[in-house]
Design a protein around this motif. Sequence first.
Motif, PDB file in Angstrom:
ATOM      1  N   ARG A 138     -17.691  16.809 -70.818  1.00 31.24           N
ATOM      2  CA  ARG A 138     -19.061  17.278 -70.584  1.00 31.24           C
ATOM      3  C   ARG A 138     -19.694  16.522 -69.420  1.00 31.24           C
ATOM      4  O   ARG A 138     -20.328  17.118 -68.557  1.00 31.24           O
ATOM      5  N   VAL A 139     -19.484  15.201 -69.340  1.00 28.55           N
ATOM      6  CA  VAL A 139     -20.067  14.389 -68.263  1.00 28.55           C
ATOM      7  C   VAL A 139     -19.503  14.825 -66.915  1.00 28.55           C
ATOM      8  O   VAL A 139     -20.244  15.061 -65.951  1.00 28.55           O
ATOM      9  N   THR A 181     -17.207  29.154 -59.902  1.00 26.21           N
ATOM     10  CA  THR A 181     -17.614  27.741 -59.870  1.00 26.21           C
ATOM     11  C   THR A 181     -17.473  27.108 -61.240  1.00 26.21           C
ATOM     12  O   THR A 181     -17.013  25.966 -61.372  1.00 26.21           O
ATOM     13  N   ASP A 182     -17.853  27.830 -62.270  1.00 33.31           N
ATOM     14  CA  ASP A 182     -17.777  27.320 -63.627  1.00 33.31           C
ATOM     15  C   ASP A 182     -16.332  27.040 -64.029  1.00 33.31           C
ATOM     16  O   ASP A 182     -16.028  25.995 -64.620  1.00 33.31           O
ATOM     17  N   THR A 183     -15.427  27.951 -63.697  1.00 32.68           N
ATOM     18  CA  THR A 183     -14.017  27.755 -64.021  1.00 32.68           C
ATOM     19  C   THR A 183     -13.453  26.551 -63.297  1.00 32.68           C
ATOM     20  O   THR A 183     -12.690  25.755 -63.872  1.00 32.68           O
ATOM     21  N   LEU A 184     -13.810  26.387 -62.042  1.00 33.01           N
ATOM     22  CA  LEU A 184     -13.330  25.248 -61.262  1.00 33.01           C
ATOM     23  C   LEU A 184     -13.816  23.932 -61.859  1.00 33.01           C
ATOM     24  O   LEU A 184     -13.044  22.977 -62.013  1.00 33.01           O
ATOM     25  N   ALA A 185     -15.101  23.855 -62.199  1.00 34.47           N
ATOM     26  CA  ALA A 185     -15.656  22.628 -62.776  1.00 34.47           C
ATOM     27  C   ALA A 185     -15.022  22.323 -64.135  1.00 34.47           C
ATOM     28  O   ALA A 185     -14.704  21.166 -64.436  1.00 34.47           O
ATOM     29  N   LYS A 186     -14.816  23.342 -64.963  1.00 39.08           N
ATOM     30  CA  LYS A 186     -14.193  23.127 -66.270  1.00 39.08           C
ATOM     31  C   LYS A 186     -12.769  22.608 -66.129  1.00 39.08           C
ATOM     32  O   LYS A 186     -12.345  21.688 -66.830  1.00 39.08           O
ATOM     33  N   SER A 187     -12.020  23.204 -65.205  1.00 41.50           N
ATOM     34  CA  SER A 187     -10.626  22.820 -65.036  1.00 41.50           C
ATOM     35  C   SER A 187     -10.494  21.385 -64.557  1.00 41.50           C
ATOM     36  O   SER A 187      -9.667  20.615 -65.067  1.00 41.50           O
ATOM     37  N   MET A 188     -11.308  20.987 -63.578  1.00 42.52           N
ATOM     38  CA  MET A 188     -11.240  19.624 -63.064  1.00 42.52           C
ATOM     39  C   MET A 188     -11.690  18.612 -64.127  1.00 42.52           C
ATOM     40  O   MET A 188     -11.106  17.543 -64.250  1.00 42.52           O
ATOM     41  N   ALA A 189     -12.710  18.974 -64.895  1.00 41.55           N
ATOM     42  CA  ALA A 189     -13.169  18.077 -65.952  1.00 41.55           C
ATOM     43  C   ALA A 189     -12.099  17.905 -67.022  1.00 41.55           C
ATOM     44  O   ALA A 189     -11.884  16.804 -67.549  1.00 41.55           O
ATOM     45  N   LYS A 190     -11.392  18.970 -67.336  1.00 45.85           N
ATOM     46  CA  LYS A 190     -10.352  18.903 -68.362  1.00 45.85           C
ATOM     47  C   LYS A 190      -9.206  17.991 -67.939  1.00 45.85           C
ATOM     48  O   LYS A 190      -8.687  17.207 -68.737  1.00 45.85           O
ATOM     49  N   SER A 191      -8.803  18.058 -66.672  1.00 44.53           N
ATOM     50  CA  SER A 191      -7.662  17.275 -66.213  1.00 44.53           C
ATOM     51  C   SER A 191      -8.008  15.817 -65.952  1.00 44.53           C
ATOM     52  O   SER A 191      -7.141  14.947 -66.017  1.00 44.53           O
ATOM     53  N   LEU A 192      -9.280  15.506 -65.647  1.00 45.56           N
ATOM     54  CA  LEU A 192      -9.660  14.142 -65.285  1.00 45.56           C
ATOM     55  C   LEU A 192     -10.314  13.369 -66.426  1.00 45.56           C
ATOM     56  O   LEU A 192     -10.482  12.152 -66.318  1.00 45.56           O
ATOM     57  N   SER A 236     -18.934  20.456 -75.583  1.00 47.98           N
ATOM     58  CA  SER A 236     -18.082  20.272 -74.419  1.00 47.98           C
ATOM     59  C   SER A 236     -18.099  21.555 -73.581  1.00 47.98           C
ATOM     60  O   SER A 236     -18.643  22.582 -74.025  1.00 47.98           O
ATOM     61  N   PRO A 237     -17.516  21.550 -72.383  1.00 48.74           N
ATOM     62  CA  PRO A 237     -17.465  22.787 -71.582  1.00 48.74           C
ATOM     63  C   PRO A 237     -16.730  23.924 -72.267  1.00 48.74           C
ATOM     64  O   PRO A 237     -16.934  25.086 -71.929  1.00 48.74           O
ATOM     65  N   THR A 238     -15.874  23.611 -73.257  1.00 53.50           N
ATOM     66  CA  THR A 238     -15.160  24.650 -73.993  1.00 53.50           C
ATOM     67  C   THR A 238     -15.824  24.967 -75.334  1.00 53.50           C
ATOM     68  O   THR A 238     -15.179  25.494 -76.246  1.00 53.50           O
ATOM     69  N   ASN A 239     -17.119  24.605 -75.455  1.00 49.97           N
ATOM     70  CA  ASN A 239     -17.924  24.925 -76.640  1.00 49.97           C
ATOM     71  C   ASN A 239     -17.403  24.243 -77.913  1.00 49.97           C
ATOM     72  O   ASN A 239     -17.429  24.820 -78.997  1.00 49.97           O
TER      73      ASN A 239
END
Length: 626
Positions: free
Chosen positions: A471-472, A566-577, A606-609
């Motif tokens: 989420r952060v 944009t939302d998909t990109l931010a979620k994906s990067m947050a998930k991997s990092l 979280s971004p994935t609810n």
Amino acid sequence: MADIIKLLPDHVANQIAAGEVVQRPASVVKELLENAIDAGASSIKLIVKDAGKTLIQIIDDGKGMSDTDARMSFERHATSKITTADDLFNLNTKGFRGEALASIAAVAHVALKTRPEGAEVGTHIEIEGSKIITQEVCATPKGTSLAVKNLFFNIPARRNFLKSNSVELRHVIDEFQRVALAHPDIAFAMYHNEGELFQLPKGNLKQRIVAIFGGKTNEKLVPVQEETDILTINGFVVKPEFSKKTRGEQFFFVNDRFIKSAYLNHAVTAAFDGLLPDRARASYFLYLKVDPATIDINIHPTKTEIKFDDEHALYAMLRSTIKHSLGQFSIAPVLDFNRDSELDTPYDYKNKGVVTPKIEVDRTFNPFESVPAPKRGAQRPDYEKPDVTGWEKMYEGMESQATAGSTVTFEKEVSTGNMFESGLNTKAAAPITATAGSQDESSTYQLNKKYIVSTIKSGMVIIDQHKAHQRVLYEEFLRNITVKESVSQQLLFPLTLTYSTTELALIEELKEGLENTGFIFGLISGDILEINGIPTSITESQVPVVIDQLLSDLENEVPDSGFSQTDTLAKSMAKSLAVKGGETLDSLSREHLVNSLFACKEPSISPTNKKTFITITGDDLDRKFK
């Protein structure tokens, strides 16, 4: 009561039939490519505009058609592949239903030019919505050229349901690759909006795979080959260390026809048991040859699903063949009781003779003697015992020097697991206190290396460290992409990564968003992706992980341009990092994560609810002890 059942008009029936065959531009590409292959073409060219919405054109050098055949090819249930029902159980061609061209012509503008070998002139036919507009002779090369324009022009609702150009183009590329991989003996070319995407010359199977997925693929492939009475297996599997989290490079071909089979895929996965990294998927290019009478390929409109007579035998053979190949090429451990490789003679000593070693024993050696005895034949040297008296004087004065100001420095063990720099503060000063009361600096604890426990006024809060960090990071990346104020760190040496053409097309689509997060791209061509700069929040070693995760998230659908992308990109990067469960965090990192979480706009999910934290009040604890 009046009769209410009526026969549908032909144009309505054709449009309904087209709905089963033509779902998107990629469906048209598949049908037309298969027709060109059945026509015996040795070279096929695919031209696409606007991902197939405006134009799909197939040009081949096959047999061509006479003027009568050209006209009949657009009639429903007209085919040259089968004559009786028994032919359905012995099919060796691609198309056989006689519905493809009729269905395509019902929902598009079609222009056909064809000439058989030996004829002086060819035939030109134009059709709009199943209606033949013109039919005339024309000068055209041997073979067939079929152009499909303005797909779904007469069904606006179907056209509105098409995805963005990037999504539809990826589906077109998938169909093109499947057909090209099944026929390496045919030259293929593909162009999109006048730009060349693929140029595939004739060759063997391995050359075709490398031409499509890049030169680096060559070193990843392990050959698979087996021949039995009921099944012949050829192809390649990818070494486990090069496996990916996506399903992209998984290809099954049965009698040169691409299929999808979860059952056979499970056989491949079972052969890789214990070899794949966590959550990775096996990649393979496998070609099966079976008797056409033992399969049924007419159970699905797209003919991508096949029913086998004896699936269990195929499963066992496929699994054992792949296991044997992995062991044969030293990919998997093998038990061989006939020989031990450690007992093999080293190469340098292979041609040398056997020499019996000579052993000499010093019979004068006495271990209890203070002076070592000389070797046989040598004179006894004069040995003087060192004088060790007064060794205490070496340390005289050390205490006085230490009191005079000199210090002894000891190495300090480096603390690991610190996510953040020392002294880094969040914008909000302990936001958790604003919502739940005060807390001590040491009031956070880590439970099972997965949860952070913190005290609040009403009880305690338990935070999932992985989901909270997601989420952060998600809100941070979303803010950077939107505001376009990200900071990059320049790499001393550019980072070069290799991807397939399809994957690079996805990266190109998201290039602007990635640049707004801090990436700086250099050359993007062929199968090479060059990165000159990366966001300050990640390290160079994390770049492949971030991009692979992004490609994995975009495997099924590429979002349209706009906020969803944009939302998909931010979620994906947050998930991997995001910090993972099982990682130890020090007190500073825990404090910072708690404060950063409750400074977010939506700290509870979280971004994935999924929930990021739960609270346990004092009353809840009291009830537990009743």
